[in-house]
Design a protein around this motif. Structure first.
Motif, PDB file in Angstrom:
ATOM      1  N   VAL A  54     -28.032 -75.282-101.711  1.00  0.00           N
ATOM      2  CA  VAL A  54     -27.750 -75.506-100.094  1.00  0.00           C
ATOM      3  C   VAL A  54     -28.466 -74.436 -99.280  1.00  0.00           C
ATOM      4  N   GLU A  55     -28.233 -73.195 -99.631  1.00  0.00           N
ATOM      5  CA  GLU A  55     -28.727 -72.085 -98.705  1.00  0.00           C
ATOM      6  C   GLU A  55     -30.146 -72.073 -98.886  1.00  0.00           C
ATOM      7  N   ALA A  56     -30.962 -72.586 -99.971  1.00  0.00           N
ATOM      8  CA  ALA A  56     -32.145 -72.528 -99.715  1.00  0.00           C
ATOM      9  C   ALA A  56     -32.875 -73.592 -99.094  1.00  0.00           C
ATOM     10  N   ILE A  57     -32.184 -74.772 -98.835  1.00  0.00           N
ATOM     11  CA  ILE A  57     -32.597 -75.791 -98.336  1.00  0.00           C
ATOM     12  C   ILE A  57     -32.316 -75.421 -96.575  1.00  0.00           C
ATOM     13  N   ILE A  58     -31.157 -74.835 -96.272  1.00  0.00           N
ATOM     14  CA  ILE A  58     -30.755 -74.328 -94.992  1.00  0.00           C
ATOM     15  C   ILE A  58     -31.615 -73.486 -94.508  1.00  0.00           C
ATOM     16  N   GLN A  59     -32.276 -72.474 -95.102  1.00  0.00           N
ATOM     17  CA  GLN A  59     -33.083 -71.237 -94.597  1.00  0.00           C
ATOM     18  C   GLN A  59     -34.532 -72.038 -94.512  1.00  0.00           C
ATOM     19  N   ASN A  60     -34.939 -72.832 -95.414  1.00  0.00           N
ATOM     20  CA  ASN A  60     -36.426 -73.552 -95.089  1.00  0.00           C
ATOM     21  C   ASN A  60     -36.190 -74.313 -93.852  1.00  0.00           C
ATOM     22  N   ILE A  61     -35.292 -74.946 -93.463  1.00  0.00           N
ATOM     23  CA  ILE A  61     -35.334 -75.958 -92.219  1.00  0.00           C
ATOM     24  C   ILE A  61     -35.111 -74.801 -90.981  1.00  0.00           C
ATOM     25  N   GLU A  62     -34.408 -73.690 -91.257  1.00  0.00           N
ATOM     26  CA  GLU A  62     -34.455 -72.750 -90.258  1.00  0.00           C
ATOM     27  C   GLU A  62     -35.906 -72.149 -89.865  1.00  0.00           C
ATOM     28  N   ASN A  63     -36.487 -72.208 -90.892  1.00  0.00           N
ATOM     29  CA  ASN A  63     -37.844 -71.851 -90.776  1.00  0.00           C
ATOM     30  C   ASN A  63     -38.861 -72.809 -90.275  1.00  0.00           C
ATOM     31  N   THR A  64     -38.484 -74.009 -90.273  1.00  0.00           N
ATOM     32  CA  THR A  64     -39.583 -75.000 -89.781  1.00  0.00           C
ATOM     33  C   THR A  64     -38.953 -75.724 -88.641  1.00  0.00           C
ATOM     34  N   TYR A  65     -37.979 -76.297 -88.998  1.00  0.00           N
ATOM     35  CA  TYR A  65     -37.128 -77.350 -87.699  1.00  0.00           C
ATOM     36  C   TYR A  65     -36.961 -76.609 -86.632  1.00  0.00           C
ATOM     37  N   LYS A  66     -35.872 -75.597 -86.766  1.00  0.00           N
ATOM     38  CA  LYS A  66     -35.454 -74.943 -85.675  1.00  0.00           C
ATOM     39  C   LYS A  66     -36.523 -73.974 -84.816  1.00  0.00           C
ATOM     40  N   LYS A  67     -37.441 -73.661 -85.601  1.00  0.00           N
ATOM     41  CA  LYS A  67     -38.486 -72.669 -84.972  1.00  0.00           C
ATOM     42  C   LYS A  67     -39.506 -73.627 -83.931  1.00  0.00           C
ATOM     43  N   ASN A  68     -39.834 -74.699 -84.668  1.00  0.00           N
ATOM     44  CA  ASN A  68     -40.752 -75.712 -84.003  1.00  0.00           C
ATOM     45  C   ASN A  68     -39.977 -76.486 -82.839  1.00  0.00           C
ATOM     46  N   SER A  69     -38.822 -76.761 -83.082  1.00  0.00           N
ATOM     47  CA  SER A  69     -37.862 -77.528 -81.800  1.00  0.00           C
ATOM     48  C   SER A  69     -37.847 -76.340 -80.869  1.00  0.00           C
ATOM     49  N   ILE A  70     -37.664 -75.219 -80.843  1.00  0.00           N
ATOM     50  CA  ILE A  70     -37.824 -74.223 -79.703  1.00  0.00           C
ATOM     51  C   ILE A  70     -39.185 -74.172 -78.983  1.00  0.00           C
ATOM     52  N   VAL A  71     -40.250 -74.114 -79.889  1.00  0.00           N
ATOM     53  CA  VAL A  71     -41.612 -73.995 -79.490  1.00  0.00           C
ATOM     54  C   VAL A  71     -41.640 -75.403 -78.438  1.00  0.00           C
ATOM     55  N   SER A  72     -41.348 -76.337 -78.814  1.00  0.00           N
ATOM     56  CA  SER A  72     -41.502 -77.744 -78.240  1.00  0.00           C
ATOM     57  C   SER A  72     -40.660 -77.755 -77.046  1.00  0.00           C
ATOM     58  N   GLU A  73     -39.240 -77.242 -76.985  1.00  0.00           N
ATOM     59  CA  GLU A  73     -38.824 -77.234 -75.773  1.00  0.00           C
ATOM     60  C   GLU A  73     -39.369 -76.186 -74.760  1.00  0.00           C
ATOM     61  N   VAL A  74     -39.943 -75.162 -75.088  1.00  0.00           N
ATOM     62  CA  VAL A  74     -40.628 -74.111 -74.337  1.00  0.00           C
ATOM     63  C   VAL A  74     -41.865 -74.733 -73.826  1.00  0.00           C
ATOM     64  N   ASN A  75     -42.502 -75.462 -74.527  1.00  0.00           N
ATOM     65  CA  ASN A  75     -43.814 -76.120 -74.075  1.00  0.00           C
ATOM     66  C   ASN A  75     -43.685 -77.670 -73.271  1.00  0.00           C
ATOM     67  N   SER A  76     -42.517 -78.064 -73.201  1.00  0.00           N
ATOM     68  CA  SER A  76     -42.136 -79.171 -72.481  1.00  0.00           C
ATOM     69  C   SER A  76     -41.903 -79.104 -70.905  1.00  0.00           C
TER      70      SER A  76
END
Length: 203
Positions: free
Chosen positions: A181-203
């Motif tokens: 569980v911890e490994a999956i959550i960490q990978n999501i934080e490194n991909t989904y959350k980071k790119n979601s923030i970038v998308s919001e900034v660029n929109s």
């Protein structure tokens, strides 16, 4: 595998592995954690449970095609209403089990197997991440008529996963059951959350 996630669509990943490896339990545990953090996450459930051919014990390459179609439908439907879709198996599982179950096929069967391979090689690129549970977490004596219990089949399925990873150039993230569980959550934080923030900034 390298995620192409850009933050403007549902984030979709899958957990692959042999029957009894704990995929379903892990999927729901991850979704619970994601919801606790305020994210709209859902499980695309294991499609084999819906297969009429498998329920009737019609073990055939046609059954694997049916399961594959059902799995894709579950993933597409889940993506209509969620930010994050967690797949309880992937197209890789279908190919691995097809290789294990059907080593000898007639010309028609070989065409079906080729179709699974060619389609899977392209479709697997639509996942943002693939996680892999290579070990069985539950006893083989569990009462489940839809699961294979032959240890020889287990070895052949594991070989099928390796062939899919190699043939489709998939860099799956292998999980350790005690910290999955911890490994999956960490990978999501490194991909989904980071790119979601970038998308919001660029929109």
């Amino acid at each position: 595998m390298t995620s192409n996630y850009s933050g403007n669509r549902p984030f979709r990943f899958a957990i692959s592995g042999i029957h009894g490896s704990g995929k379903t339990t892990l999927c729901h545990a991850v979704v619970a954690r994601l919801r606790e953090s305020g994210l709209n996450a859902v499980v695309a459930p294991e499609s084999a449970r819906q297969s009429l051919l498998l329920a009737g014990r019609h073990l055939s390459i046609e059954m694997e095609i049916e399961v594959l179609g059902l799995q894709i439908a579950e993933e597409m439907r889940a993506g209509l209403s969620a930010q994050i879709v967690v797949g309880d198996r992937s197209v890789i599982d279908t190919y691995a089990y097809s290789l294990a179950r059907f080593s000898e096929l007639d010309a028609r069967g070989c065409s079906f197997m080729d179709a699974i391979f060619d389609f899977g090689r392209s479709y697997v690129k639509t996942y943002d991440l693939i996680f892999y549970l290579p070990v069985r977490a539950f006893p083989k004596t569990m009462n489940d008529a839809l699961r294979d219990t032959d240890p020889v089949v287990d070895l052949e399925v594991l070989s099928g996963f390796e062939k899919a990873f190699s043939g489709w150039n998939v860099d799956a993230i292998q999980l350790e059951p005690n910290r999955a569980v911890e490994a999956i959550i960490q990978n999501i934080e490194n991909t989904y959350k980071k790119n979601s923030i970038v998308s919001e900034v660029n929109s």
